[in-house]
Write a protein that holds these residues in place. Structure first.
Motif, mmCIF file in Angstrom:
data_model
loop_
_atom_site.group_PDB
_atom_site.id
_atom_site.type_symbol
_atom_site.label_atom_id
_atom_site.label_comp_id
_atom_site.label_asym_id
_atom_site.label_seq_id
_atom_site.Cartn_x
_atom_site.Cartn_y
_atom_site.Cartn_z
ATOM 1 N N LEU A 62 -46.202 30.784 -55.506
ATOM 2 C CA LEU A 62 -46.176 30.158 -56.758
ATOM 3 C C LEU A 62 -45.773 28.620 -56.602
ATOM 4 O O LEU A 62 -46.458 27.769 -57.345
ATOM 5 C CB LEU A 62 -44.788 30.790 -57.694
ATOM 6 C CG LEU A 62 -45.118 32.347 -57.851
ATOM 7 C CD1 LEU A 62 -43.884 32.727 -58.361
ATOM 8 C CD2 LEU A 62 -46.371 32.284 -58.998
ATOM 9 N N LEU A 63 -44.919 28.293 -55.621
ATOM 10 C CA LEU A 63 -44.636 27.065 -55.481
ATOM 11 C C LEU A 63 -45.579 25.960 -55.108
ATOM 12 O O LEU A 63 -46.393 25.004 -55.564
ATOM 13 C CB LEU A 63 -43.587 26.722 -54.261
ATOM 14 C CG LEU A 63 -42.719 25.471 -54.520
ATOM 15 C CD1 LEU A 63 -42.164 25.256 -55.744
ATOM 16 C CD2 LEU A 63 -41.676 25.384 -53.428
ATOM 17 N N ASP A 64 -46.652 26.535 -54.118
ATOM 18 C CA ASP A 64 -47.866 25.791 -53.567
ATOM 19 C C ASP A 64 -48.865 25.904 -54.604
ATOM 20 O O ASP A 64 -49.725 24.771 -54.826
ATOM 21 C CB ASP A 64 -48.386 26.506 -52.377
ATOM 22 C CG ASP A 64 -47.574 26.469 -51.039
ATOM 23 O OD1 ASP A 64 -46.842 25.474 -51.204
ATOM 24 O OD2 ASP A 64 -47.593 27.040 -50.213
ATOM 25 N N TYR A 67 -47.786 22.792 -57.035
ATOM 26 C CA TYR A 67 -47.934 21.581 -56.355
ATOM 27 C C TYR A 67 -49.454 21.182 -56.115
ATOM 28 O O TYR A 67 -49.854 20.126 -56.318
ATOM 29 C CB TYR A 67 -47.237 21.547 -55.140
ATOM 30 C CG TYR A 67 -45.744 21.102 -55.122
ATOM 31 C CD1 TYR A 67 -45.635 19.765 -55.045
ATOM 32 C CD2 TYR A 67 -44.983 21.853 -55.516
ATOM 33 C CE1 TYR A 67 -44.217 19.446 -55.181
ATOM 34 C CE2 TYR A 67 -43.552 21.393 -55.846
ATOM 35 C CZ TYR A 67 -43.177 20.262 -55.396
ATOM 36 O OH TYR A 67 -41.923 19.719 -55.501
ATOM 37 N N LEU A 68 -50.227 22.357 -56.072
ATOM 38 C CA LEU A 68 -51.779 22.077 -55.895
ATOM 39 C C LEU A 68 -52.294 21.767 -57.463
ATOM 40 O O LEU A 68 -53.241 20.670 -57.218
ATOM 41 C CB LEU A 68 -52.521 23.332 -55.399
ATOM 42 C CG LEU A 68 -52.343 23.372 -53.750
ATOM 43 C CD1 LEU A 68 -52.643 24.959 -53.419
ATOM 44 C CD2 LEU A 68 -53.072 22.475 -52.956
ATOM 45 N N GLN A 69 -52.102 22.402 -58.334
ATOM 46 C CA GLN A 69 -52.322 21.904 -59.706
ATOM 47 C C GLN A 69 -51.945 20.624 -60.014
ATOM 48 O O GLN A 69 -52.759 19.751 -60.750
ATOM 49 C CB GLN A 69 -52.015 23.054 -60.596
ATOM 50 C CG GLN A 69 -52.722 24.351 -60.477
ATOM 51 C CD GLN A 69 -52.144 25.418 -61.195
ATOM 52 O OE1 GLN A 69 -51.358 25.115 -61.946
ATOM 53 N NE2 GLN A 69 -53.063 26.653 -61.501
ATOM 54 N N ALA A 277 -39.972 23.277 -59.945
ATOM 55 C CA ALA A 277 -40.552 23.142 -58.589
ATOM 56 C C ALA A 277 -40.840 21.779 -58.321
ATOM 57 O O ALA A 277 -40.726 21.580 -56.970
ATOM 58 C CB ALA A 277 -41.876 23.696 -59.172
ATOM 59 N N ASP A 278 -40.896 20.807 -59.172
ATOM 60 C CA ASP A 278 -41.015 19.287 -58.734
ATOM 61 C C ASP A 278 -39.813 19.090 -58.253
ATOM 62 O O ASP A 278 -39.989 17.860 -57.411
ATOM 63 C CB ASP A 278 -41.259 18.636 -60.208
ATOM 64 C CG ASP A 278 -42.745 18.908 -60.883
ATOM 65 O OD1 ASP A 278 -43.597 19.234 -60.125
ATOM 66 O OD2 ASP A 278 -42.943 18.638 -61.996
ATOM 67 N N ASN A 279 -38.610 19.351 -58.455
ATOM 68 C CA ASN A 279 -37.398 19.021 -57.782
ATOM 69 C C ASN A 279 -36.943 19.974 -56.754
ATOM 70 O O ASN A 279 -35.789 19.417 -56.166
ATOM 71 C CB ASN A 279 -36.274 18.784 -58.988
ATOM 72 C CG ASN A 279 -36.652 17.820 -60.068
ATOM 73 O OD1 ASN A 279 -36.313 16.582 -59.677
ATOM 74 N ND2 ASN A 279 -37.291 18.236 -60.948
ATOM 75 N N ALA A 280 -37.772 20.759 -56.229
ATOM 76 C CA ALA A 280 -37.562 21.804 -55.104
ATOM 77 C C ALA A 280 -37.213 20.869 -53.719
ATOM 78 O O ALA A 280 -36.446 21.197 -52.857
ATOM 79 C CB ALA A 280 -38.508 22.718 -54.882
ATOM 80 N N LYS A 281 -38.154 19.694 -53.657
ATOM 81 C CA LYS A 281 -37.972 18.877 -52.510
ATOM 82 C C LYS A 281 -36.513 18.252 -52.621
ATOM 83 O O LYS A 281 -36.083 18.027 -51.254
ATOM 84 C CB LYS A 281 -39.061 17.926 -52.460
ATOM 85 C CG LYS A 281 -38.781 16.786 -53.385
ATOM 86 C CD LYS A 281 -40.011 16.088 -53.370
ATOM 87 C CE LYS A 281 -40.009 14.607 -54.415
ATOM 88 N NZ LYS A 281 -41.139 13.929 -54.060
#
Length: 387
Positions: A62-64, A67-69, A277-281
């Motif tokens: 789901l995370l990848d 981020y790919l989209q 997801a955008d702030n997971a890093k």
């Protein structure tokens, strides 16, 4: 010799792609530890710990995919300011399409999950064969037994061939004879490159435009609601504006069909998931900082933390029997499973002692302590040598 890396500033170094390749897998032990801790304190959630691989690779998928989209890169690649591009038949590079994104997710999450399950099945089958030999039990000659034996014989060679192919691709990437760090990226005609300055500026402008459009939509809808509603005599303009806004929202919600409400809820959930997801890093940044801080705090060289020697703590309380667990015999020399005098005693972390053969067969079937019902593995079993 002129290679692929000569003069190509978009080509990342070996250390960049290697770090991105190892980042996701380095988070797997952390999730397993968290799920194991939860299972110890809540035995009802032991199934989560047993399905840690499925949960981990589902989260990675789901995370990848997100981020790919949104960024054209996986989570780990975006973390190191890298992205994926598609290599066209004429040699040029293009952005990933929906089909390319699906292939990338399969390479990033699907293939590692398949490898982990094959490795786990190999280890379980090998341990099962060794246990059967130790107990002197011969299995029936069925097609499943033959398949296990052939699998034990062929899997090491297949794993060696695949890992050797990965090693050769890494070596060629270091030597500059290929742009593909992994054989999977070569198989799907994709390449990992650095973010350019134009990509960073485009990403910044996109985030600003999205924030501005949301704010302008909110302000326009609020002002329109306030201007259309007339306030009653004796009311202030602010009170009438809020009242009119409430009546307008109530009427719009009442007129909205059920499917529209469902779409709104799903859209809100999607925006929340995208934000997380955008702030997971940033969670990775904070986690690394906390780990390093705890390592420093508990290190013996830390003069800020003075550990005083304390007396030996009391033994932990006796584990409680589960309502559905087996009853413990009053005679401590008897096994709770067979109710006979123990033979070849073995101990579980719960503190209860059984016959080795009894508890071995129980763990193989149920995977939990028969008294407390807490999850246990074969590795937790300890032999007791009684004199």
């Amino acid at each position: 010799m002129m290679g692929y890396g000569s003069g190509d500033m978009s080509r990342p170094s070996f250390f960049e792609v290697a770090a991105a390749d190892r980042l996701t897998q380095s988070l797997r032990p952390a999730l397993q530890h968290i799920l194991g801790t939860i299972a110890q304190h809540a035995p009802g959630l032991a199934s989560l710990a047993q399905r840690s691989d499925e949960l981990f690779y589902t989260m990675c998928c789901l995370l990848d995919r997100h981020y790919l989209q949104t960024h054209g890169a996986s989570f780990a690649e975006n973390f190191y300011c890298l992205k994926r591009v598609k290599i066209l038949p004429n040699g040029r590079e293009a952005a990933l399409g929906p089909r390319d994104q699906t292939l990338a997710v399969l390479c990033l999450a699907g293939v590692p999950y398949l490898r982990s399950r094959l490795e786990a099945y190999y280890l379980e089958t090998k341990q099962h064969m060794l246990d059967m030999q130790a107990l002197g039990v011969e299995e029936e000659q069925t097609w499943m037994t033959s398949f296990r034996r052939e699998y034990l014989r062929l899997y090491p060679y297949l794993a060696f061939a695949y890992e050797g192919m990965e090693y050769l691709h890494m070596l060629r990437y270091v030597m500059g004879t290929t742009n593909h760090f992994s054989p999977l990226t070569a198989l799907v005609n994709q390449r990992v490159v650095r973010f350019s300055l134009a990509d960073l500026m485009k990403k910044r402008v996109k985030s600003l435009n999205q924030g501005g459009s949301h704010a302008s939509d909110l302000m326009s809808s609020s002002s329109q609601s306030i201007m259309e509603e007339k306030h009653a005599p004796g009311q202030s303009s602010l009170e009438s504006a809020w009242e009119g806004l409430g009546r307008r929202n109530a009427r719009s919600v009442a007129r909205a069909p059920l499917m529209a409400l469902i779409r709104r809820i799903l859209g809100m959930c999607g925006r929340i998931g995208g934000f997380m997801a955008d702030n997971a890093k940033w969670a990775v940044y904070v986690g690394v900082f906390l780990i390093r801080f705890l390592q420093w705090w508990y290190s013996p060289d830390n003069a800020q933390r003075q550990v005083r020697p304390k007396a030996a703590p009391p033994p932990p309380p006796k584990a409680r029997r589960h309502p559905k667990g087996v009853r413990v015999p009053s005679d401590s020399r008897k096994c709770p499973l067979c109710y006979r005098t123990r033979v070849n005693a073995a101990l579980l972390p719960s503190g209860f002692v059984f016959c080795y053969t009894c508890i071995f067969n129980h763990l193989k079937t149920h995977g939990s302590c028969p008294v407390t019902r807490r999850p246990c593995r074969m590795e937790d079993l300890r032999k007791i040598y009684e004199s």
